[in-house]
Motif scaffolding. Structure first.
Motif, PDB file in Angstrom:
ATOM      1  N   VAL A   1       0.965  -1.054   0.151  1.00 10.04           N
ATOM      2  CA  VAL A   1      -0.085   0.019   0.070  1.00 10.04           C
ATOM      3  C   VAL A   1       0.936   1.241   0.140  1.00 10.04           C
ATOM      4  N   SER A   2       0.333   2.310  -0.283  1.00  8.89           N
ATOM      5  CA  SER A   2       1.062   3.712  -0.630  1.00  8.89           C
ATOM      6  C   SER A   2       1.333   4.000   0.850  1.00  8.89           C
ATOM      7  N   ARG A   3       2.222   4.838   1.123  1.00  7.17           N
ATOM      8  CA  ARG A   3       2.804   5.433   2.391  1.00  7.17           C
ATOM      9  C   ARG A   3       1.632   6.128   2.933  1.00  7.17           C
ATOM     10  N   SER A   4       0.991   6.970   2.401  1.00  5.53           N
ATOM     11  CA  SER A   4      -0.251   7.657   2.709  1.00  5.53           C
ATOM     12  C   SER A   4      -1.352   7.051   3.159  1.00  5.53           C
ATOM     13  N   VAL A   5      -1.501   5.779   2.730  1.00 13.41           N
ATOM     14  CA  VAL A   5      -2.683   4.920   3.264  1.00 13.41           C
ATOM     15  C   VAL A   5      -2.153   3.957   4.440  1.00 13.41           C
ATOM     16  N   ALA A   6      -0.741   3.649   4.352  1.00  6.78           N
ATOM     17  CA  ALA A   6      -0.398   2.983   5.502  1.00  6.78           C
ATOM     18  C   ALA A   6      -0.160   3.948   6.578  1.00  6.78           C
ATOM     19  N   ASP A   7       0.097   5.259   6.446  1.00  9.14           N
ATOM     20  CA  ASP A   7       0.114   6.176   7.366  1.00  9.14           C
ATOM     21  C   ASP A   7      -1.124   6.285   8.135  1.00  9.14           C
ATOM     22  N   LYS A   8      -2.416   6.359   7.389  1.00 11.87           N
ATOM     23  CA  LYS A   8      -3.679   6.368   7.834  1.00 11.87           C
ATOM     24  C   LYS A   8      -4.141   5.518   8.663  1.00 11.87           C
ATOM     25  N   PHE A   9      -3.905   4.111   8.350  1.00 12.21           N
ATOM     26  CA  PHE A   9      -4.626   3.164   9.396  1.00 12.21           C
ATOM     27  C   PHE A   9      -3.623   2.676  10.464  1.00 12.21           C
ATOM     28  N   GLN A  10      -2.302   3.309  10.291  1.00 13.48           N
ATOM     29  CA  GLN A  10      -1.189   3.228  11.568  1.00 13.48           C
ATOM     30  C   GLN A  10      -1.674   4.217  12.406  1.00 13.48           C
ATOM     31  N   ASP A  11      -1.999   5.433  11.879  1.00 14.05           N
ATOM     32  CA  ASP A  11      -2.274   6.644  12.805  1.00 14.05           C
ATOM     33  C   ASP A  11      -3.569   6.072  13.521  1.00 14.05           C
ATOM     34  N   LEU A  12      -4.378   5.286  12.997  1.00 11.97           N
ATOM     35  CA  LEU A  12      -5.501   4.976  13.854  1.00 11.97           C
ATOM     36  C   LEU A  12      -5.354   4.133  15.019  1.00 11.97           C
ATOM     37  N   GLY A  13      -4.180   3.069  14.711  1.00 12.61           N
ATOM     38  CA  GLY A  13      -3.823   2.299  15.709  1.00 12.61           C
ATOM     39  C   GLY A  13      -2.901   3.076  17.033  1.00 12.61           C
ATOM     40  N   ARG A  14      -2.367   4.195  16.580  1.00 13.26           N
ATOM     41  CA  ARG A  14      -1.694   5.003  17.467  1.00 13.26           C
ATOM     42  C   ARG A  14      -2.704   5.773  18.329  1.00 13.26           C
ATOM     43  N   ALA A  15      -3.780   6.227  17.792  1.00 17.59           N
ATOM     44  CA  ALA A  15      -4.908   6.971  18.460  1.00 17.59           C
ATOM     45  C   ALA A  15      -5.659   5.865  19.243  1.00 17.59           C
ATOM     46  N   TYR A  16      -5.643   4.588  18.950  1.00 21.14           N
ATOM     47  CA  TYR A  16      -6.535   3.625  19.684  1.00 21.14           C
ATOM     48  C   TYR A  16      -5.424   3.469  21.111  1.00 21.14           C
ATOM     49  N   LEU A  17      -4.141   3.292  20.931  1.00 22.21           N
ATOM     50  CA  LEU A  17      -3.148   3.093  21.979  1.00 22.21           C
ATOM     51  C   LEU A  17      -3.323   4.360  22.990  1.00 22.21           C
ATOM     52  N   ARG A  18      -3.586   5.283  22.521  1.00 23.92           N
ATOM     53  CA  ARG A  18      -3.618   6.814  23.353  1.00 23.92           C
ATOM     54  C   ARG A  18      -4.931   6.774  24.158  1.00 23.92           C
ATOM     55  N   GLY A  19      -5.950   6.326  23.403  1.00 27.39           N
ATOM     56  CA  GLY A  19      -7.591   6.829  23.755  1.00 27.39           C
ATOM     57  C   GLY A  19      -8.090   5.515  24.526  1.00 27.39           C
ATOM     58  N   ARG A  20      -7.605   4.413  24.889  1.00 23.07           N
ATOM     59  CA  ARG A  20      -8.325   3.366  25.370  1.00 23.07           C
ATOM     60  C   ARG A  20      -7.742   3.097  26.882  1.00 23.07           C
TER      61      ARG A  20
ATOM     62  N   LEU B   1      11.152  -2.178  15.915  1.00 22.03           N
ATOM     63  CA  LEU B   1      11.676  -1.148  16.891  1.00 22.03           C
ATOM     64  C   LEU B   1      10.724   0.044  16.901  1.00 22.03           C
ATOM     65  N   GLU B   2      10.555   0.616  15.561  1.00 21.57           N
ATOM     66  CA  GLU B   2       9.649   1.702  15.434  1.00 21.57           C
ATOM     67  C   GLU B   2       8.234   1.709  16.073  1.00 21.57           C
ATOM     68  N   ALA B   3       7.718   0.314  15.966  1.00 29.60           N
ATOM     69  CA  ALA B   3       6.559   0.203  16.839  1.00 29.60           C
ATOM     70  C   ALA B   3       6.566   0.213  18.261  1.00 29.60           C
ATOM     71  N   LEU B   4       7.560  -0.336  18.666  1.00 29.00           N
ATOM     72  CA  LEU B   4       8.189  -0.232  20.057  1.00 29.00           C
ATOM     73  C   LEU B   4       8.094   1.216  20.600  1.00 29.00           C
ATOM     74  N   ASP B   5       9.033   1.920  19.761  1.00 28.44           N
ATOM     75  CA  ASP B   5       9.184   3.310  20.044  1.00 28.44           C
ATOM     76  C   ASP B   5       7.798   4.034  20.253  1.00 28.44           C
ATOM     77  N   ALA B   6       6.826   3.706  19.303  1.00 28.42           N
ATOM     78  CA  ALA B   6       5.271   4.327  19.412  1.00 28.42           C
ATOM     79  C   ALA B   6       4.691   3.859  20.843  1.00 28.42           C
ATOM     80  N   LEU B   7       4.790   2.463  21.317  1.00 28.31           N
ATOM     81  CA  LEU B   7       4.298   2.208  22.296  1.00 28.31           C
ATOM     82  C   LEU B   7       4.973   2.747  23.484  1.00 28.31           C
ATOM     83  N   ASP B   8       6.226   3.186  23.515  1.00 28.57           N
ATOM     84  CA  ASP B   8       6.853   3.765  24.695  1.00 28.57           C
ATOM     85  C   ASP B   8       6.517   4.968  24.702  1.00 28.57           C
ATOM     86  N   VAL B   9       6.126   5.686  23.747  1.00 29.23           N
ATOM     87  CA  VAL B   9       5.784   7.159  23.677  1.00 29.23           C
ATOM     88  C   VAL B   9       4.058   7.249  24.321  1.00 29.23           C
ATOM     89  N   ALA B  10       3.252   6.185  23.825  1.00 28.88           N
ATOM     90  CA  ALA B  10       2.023   6.107  24.287  1.00 28.88           C
ATOM     91  C   ALA B  10       1.940   5.645  25.936  1.00 28.88           C
TER      92      ALA B  10
END
Length: 229
Positions: A115-134, A155-164
């Motif tokens: 998938v394109s980077r923009s599409v990937a960013d869109k549904f990965q942003d949804l995942g990050r929003a879920y982590l922050r909002g539940r 490792l990038e995913a783990l960084d996002a989890l650490d930030v959240a």
């Protein structure tokens, strides 16, 4: 007393990284996960998600790591969570209700190259929003292919989890595909790699949804988190 009775009992054989659960805890978890489970919905927006009224555990991992197989293996169903080479379902956060008490949450896969980077960013942003909002999220299980170990995208995913500041635990998948000594090595290397990550749970679990390895312990982990606490 016979010679057989005098012999000490052999300790239970545990997979590398498995918690030392009692037989009773393992059986309680097996019975719990044998209860009815159903797909509730796939959400594409935060305001479309179920209310935060039940404990949730989420599963994350790069595409083709075996996320659907692991979820299906936990509940002993073949087709509850669906795997696909197309990114359609991975754009959603999929919710499954177990025993009317716990939600299992399938997060969008990351590292999908089709998938394109923009599409990937869109549904990965949804995942990050879920982590922050539940606030009811108990833990995220980050699935890593035991044959490959941690990669840069992981490792990038783990960084996002650490930030959240979300508690997460590494679960190695497909552990039956490599030799036990190699599993030991991957567990040790992964444990060392996450040692200084504040949000990482220190125990790494090795599993195989195909062979059932490590699944009883993972069920017991989830019951301990969501039911026993």
């Amino acid at each position: 007393m016979s010679d057989e009775q005098k012999l000490p009992k052999e300790p239970p054989v545990l997979l590398p990284g498995a918690a030392d659960f009692t037989e009773e805890q393992i059986e309680t978890a097996r019975v719990f996960f044998a209860q009815p489970v159903s797909f509730i919905m796939g959400a594409v927006r935060m305001d479309a998600m179920p209310p935060s009224d039940l404990p949730e555990v989420a599963f994350a991992g790069r595409s083709n790591v075996g996320k659907s197989s692991l979820i299906n293996g936990l509940v002993n169903q073949k087709y509850l969570a669906r795997a696909s080479n197309e990114p359609g379902r991975t754009r959603e956060i999929n919710f499954f209700l177990l025993a009317e008490k716990v939600r299992l949450v399938d997060l969008p896969g990351y590292g999908f190259a089709r998938v394109s980077r923009s599409v990937a960013d869109k549904f990965q942003d949804l995942g990050r929003a879920y982590l922050r909002g539940r606030p009811n999220l108990k833990r995220v299980y980050v699935l890593i292919d035991a044959r490959h170990g941690l990669k840069k995208v992981d490792l990038e995913a783990l960084d996002a989890l650490d930030v959240a500041a979300v508690s997460y635990q590494i679960v190695l998948t497909k552990a039956d595909k490599i030799k036990p000594a190699e599993v030991d090595k991957v567990v040790a290397e992964t444990t060392k790699a996450i040692a200084k990550r504040a949000a990482a749970f220190p125990r790494v679990l090795a599993t195989s949804s195909e062979k059932g390895l490590g699944m009883p312990e993972l069920r017991a982990e989830i019951v301990r988190l969501c039911i026993d606490e």
